[in-house]
Design a protein around this motif. Structure first.
Motif, mmCIF file in Angstrom:
data_model
loop_
_atom_site.group_PDB
_atom_site.id
_atom_site.type_symbol
_atom_site.label_atom_id
_atom_site.label_comp_id
_atom_site.label_asym_id
_atom_site.label_seq_id
_atom_site.Cartn_x
_atom_site.Cartn_y
_atom_site.Cartn_z
ATOM 1 N N PRO A 156 0.799 -1.228 0.000
ATOM 2 C CA PRO A 156 0.000 0.000 0.000
ATOM 3 C C PRO A 156 0.838 1.287 0.000
ATOM 4 O O PRO A 156 0.294 2.339 0.282
ATOM 5 C CB PRO A 156 -0.754 -0.113 1.333
ATOM 6 C CG PRO A 156 0.200 -0.805 2.246
ATOM 7 C CD PRO A 156 1.040 -1.710 1.382
ATOM 8 N N THR A 157 2.124 1.210 -0.344
ATOM 9 C CA THR A 157 2.930 2.437 -0.267
ATOM 10 C C THR A 157 2.682 3.371 -1.452
ATOM 11 O O THR A 157 2.816 4.582 -1.320
ATOM 12 C CB THR A 157 4.438 2.099 -0.240
ATOM 13 O OG1 THR A 157 4.779 1.443 -1.471
ATOM 14 C CG2 THR A 157 4.788 1.197 0.936
ATOM 15 N N SER A 291 3.520 8.824 -4.332
ATOM 16 C CA SER A 291 2.687 7.785 -4.943
ATOM 17 C C SER A 291 2.618 7.897 -6.460
ATOM 18 O O SER A 291 2.493 8.980 -7.009
ATOM 19 C CB SER A 291 1.263 7.869 -4.382
ATOM 20 O OG SER A 291 0.407 7.016 -5.114
ATOM 21 N N PHE A 297 -0.501 6.947 0.671
ATOM 22 C CA PHE A 297 -0.271 6.326 1.969
ATOM 23 C C PHE A 297 0.292 7.428 2.856
ATOM 24 O O PHE A 297 1.329 8.024 2.530
ATOM 25 C CB PHE A 297 0.723 5.185 1.794
ATOM 26 C CG PHE A 297 0.616 4.081 2.814
ATOM 27 C CD1 PHE A 297 -0.621 3.571 3.201
ATOM 28 C CD2 PHE A 297 1.759 3.506 3.365
ATOM 29 C CE1 PHE A 297 -0.717 2.532 4.113
ATOM 30 C CE2 PHE A 297 1.677 2.468 4.279
ATOM 31 C CZ PHE A 297 0.435 1.980 4.655
ATOM 32 N N HIS A 321 -7.016 1.060 6.789
ATOM 33 C CA HIS A 321 -5.941 0.975 7.764
ATOM 34 C C HIS A 321 -5.468 -0.461 7.850
ATOM 35 O O HIS A 321 -6.288 -1.381 7.844
ATOM 36 C CB HIS A 321 -6.449 1.442 9.141
ATOM 37 C CG HIS A 321 -5.448 1.242 10.222
ATOM 38 N ND1 HIS A 321 -5.613 0.326 11.238
ATOM 39 C CD2 HIS A 321 -4.236 1.822 10.417
ATOM 40 C CE1 HIS A 321 -4.543 0.366 12.025
ATOM 41 N NE2 HIS A 321 -3.700 1.258 11.553
ATOM 42 N N ILE A 327 3.639 -0.276 9.773
ATOM 43 C CA ILE A 327 2.820 0.662 8.986
ATOM 44 C C ILE A 327 1.515 1.009 9.726
ATOM 45 O O ILE A 327 0.575 1.525 9.126
ATOM 46 C CB ILE A 327 2.489 0.114 7.563
ATOM 47 C CG1 ILE A 327 1.844 -1.278 7.625
ATOM 48 C CG2 ILE A 327 3.735 0.097 6.684
ATOM 49 C CD1 ILE A 327 1.276 -1.748 6.282
ATOM 50 N N PHE A 330 -0.066 4.547 9.490
ATOM 51 C CA PHE A 330 -0.483 5.056 8.180
ATOM 52 C C PHE A 330 -1.961 4.761 7.906
ATOM 53 O O PHE A 330 -2.521 3.809 8.456
ATOM 54 C CB PHE A 330 0.308 4.364 7.071
ATOM 55 C CG PHE A 330 1.702 4.887 6.865
ATOM 56 C CD1 PHE A 330 1.952 5.903 5.956
ATOM 57 C CD2 PHE A 330 2.772 4.350 7.575
ATOM 58 C CE1 PHE A 330 3.230 6.378 5.737
ATOM 59 C CE2 PHE A 330 4.069 4.822 7.369
ATOM 60 C CZ PHE A 330 4.300 5.841 6.457
ATOM 61 N N ARG A 332 -4.367 4.456 4.153
ATOM 62 C CA ARG A 332 -4.321 4.504 2.691
ATOM 63 C C ARG A 332 -5.610 5.150 2.198
ATOM 64 O O ARG A 332 -6.706 4.743 2.613
ATOM 65 C CB ARG A 332 -4.182 3.091 2.126
ATOM 66 C CG ARG A 332 -3.846 3.072 0.640
ATOM 67 C CD ARG A 332 -3.972 1.690 0.058
ATOM 68 N NE ARG A 332 -5.379 1.274 0.020
ATOM 69 C CZ ARG A 332 -5.790 0.051 -0.280
ATOM 70 N NH1 ARG A 332 -4.917 -0.905 -0.538
ATOM 71 N NH2 ARG A 332 -7.079 -0.253 -0.297
#
Ligand SMILES: *Cc1c(COP(=O)(O)O)cnc(C)c1O
Length: 352
Positions: A156-157, A291, A297, A321, A327, A330, A332
């Motif tokens: 998900p980065t 991104s 993210f 989430h 992570i 973070f 998304r």
């Protein structure tokens, strides 16, 4: 009456799909713009008589249209019921624990370890660099590799590996091990590895109609690669379900592929909205990973991801989430229309 196999399953948890249409859905990377108008024409004129017969088990028309689009031959194209199904066939066909571990990035599409457990494939997660990008050197340093899979851009980065680096990686990778690149998000600003297919027999590229083609509801994905790899995927399919793609889906997909001009336009708009959202968030002190996908993210120091998720949900906005170590802070956020992004920013400004 339940099998031992069943008891050992660890299923993937999909993003929420609440029946409640009042939510603004920024949680599963669906396209906020509808599919090509040509899809509507198909639905309006489709003759139900066509449903009497089984669909084409070789998807010949669709494969030849996709082959044309990419400058490949139809026998270099496989398709299935969503790229998730295509991926599961890939795992079955190519990753053999006798050869070692399948490797993939530590933070990536969380279906990969699920397929590994399903098929009994051993795997090793390779840590990301401190900026969350993929470190190709640690991929290459790993021994006893059964194969390699990663999404590009990664999920998900959202971080893209430039094509030059992708080729460097494939060139230095063992020739008798498969490299799978999952390009679910490549149409949002990345350069595809498809042109490398004729150069590297051990490269398979996976794509989907769910994100950039705005057709998550029909369930269609495909694989591009050397004809021997594609033949192997057909052998798996025909040992499981000869007709994973229905007649109507095939027609819809063929119409969509014939209208790439429309898709270029909506996906350019998504890229614009991604840039704007990134700037807006940064102005409010949020840290956003760079991104190249249809999501970002992001995190803000001092806030937990689960708190951010809950606050947005209370206000009618779903974000994603992941409760995974490394992570957790973070969330998304899928890129939406102007209106969706405005609602998102207005909640963010009042709540955080
Ligand atoms: C969404 C997604 C898929 C699944 O796509 P479907 O074609 O809808 O099954 C596969 N890989 C990645 C990285 C994704 O984000």
């Amino acid at each position: 009456m339940f099998s031992k196999r069943l008891k050992e399953l660890k299923p993937y948890i999909p993003g929420e799909q609440p029946g409640d249409a009042n939510y603004i859905k920024l949680n599963t990377n669906e396209n906020p713009f509808g599919p090509s108008p040509r899809v509507k024409d198909i639905l309006n004129t489709f003759d139900p008589e066509n449903l009497r017969l089984y669909p084409d088990p070789l998807f010949k028309n669709l494969r030849s249209k996709l082959a044309d689009k990419y400058g490949l031959l139809p026998n270099q194209v496989f398709a299935g019921n969503g790229s998730d199904e295509v991926l599961s066939f890939v795992f079955f066909a190519f990753f053999d624990t006798l050869n070692g571990n399948l490797i993939f990035p530590e933070h990536t599409y969380s279906f990969y370890p699920v397929y590994c457990d399903f098929y009994g494939i051993s795997y090793q997660k390779i840590p990301l660099k401190s900026d969350f990008s993929i470190d190709i050197n640690s991929f290459l340093k790993t021994h006893e590799i059964a194969g390699l899979i990663f999404p590009n851009p990664n999920a998900p980065t959202g971080i893209l590996m430039p094509l030059k680096e992708v080729e460097d990686l494939i060139q230095r990778f063992p020739k008798d091990r498969l490299v799978v690149i999952d390009e679910a998000y490549i149409d949002f600003g990345g350069q595809s590895a498809v042109p490398l297919i004729d150069k590297y027999n051990n490269l398979l590229v996976i794509k989907t109609f769910s994100k950039s083609m705005s057709l998550a509801g029909i369930r269609l994905g495909y694989a591009l690669g050397n004809e021997k790899l594609i033949a192997a995927l057909f052998a798996v399919k025909d040992s499981f379900n000869s007709y994973p793609i229905d007649t109507l889906t095939l027609k819809i997909a063929e119409a969509a592929v014939s209208d790439m001009g429309y898709y270029d336009k909506i996906n350019k708009k998504i890229i614009q909205n991604r840039k704007k959202l990134t700037l807006d968030l940064e102005q409010k002190g949020w840290n956003v990973l760079p991104s190249s996908a249809n999501f970002i993210f992001t995190r803000k120091e001092g806030l937990s991801g689960s708190h951010v998720y809950k606050k947005f949900k209370e206000k009618g906005i779903l974000v994603r989430h992941f409760n995974h170590d490394g992570i957790k802070d973070f969330v998304r956020i899928t890129i939406g229309t102007d209106e969706m992004m405005e609602s998102f920013m207005s909640v963010l400004k009042t709540e955080f």
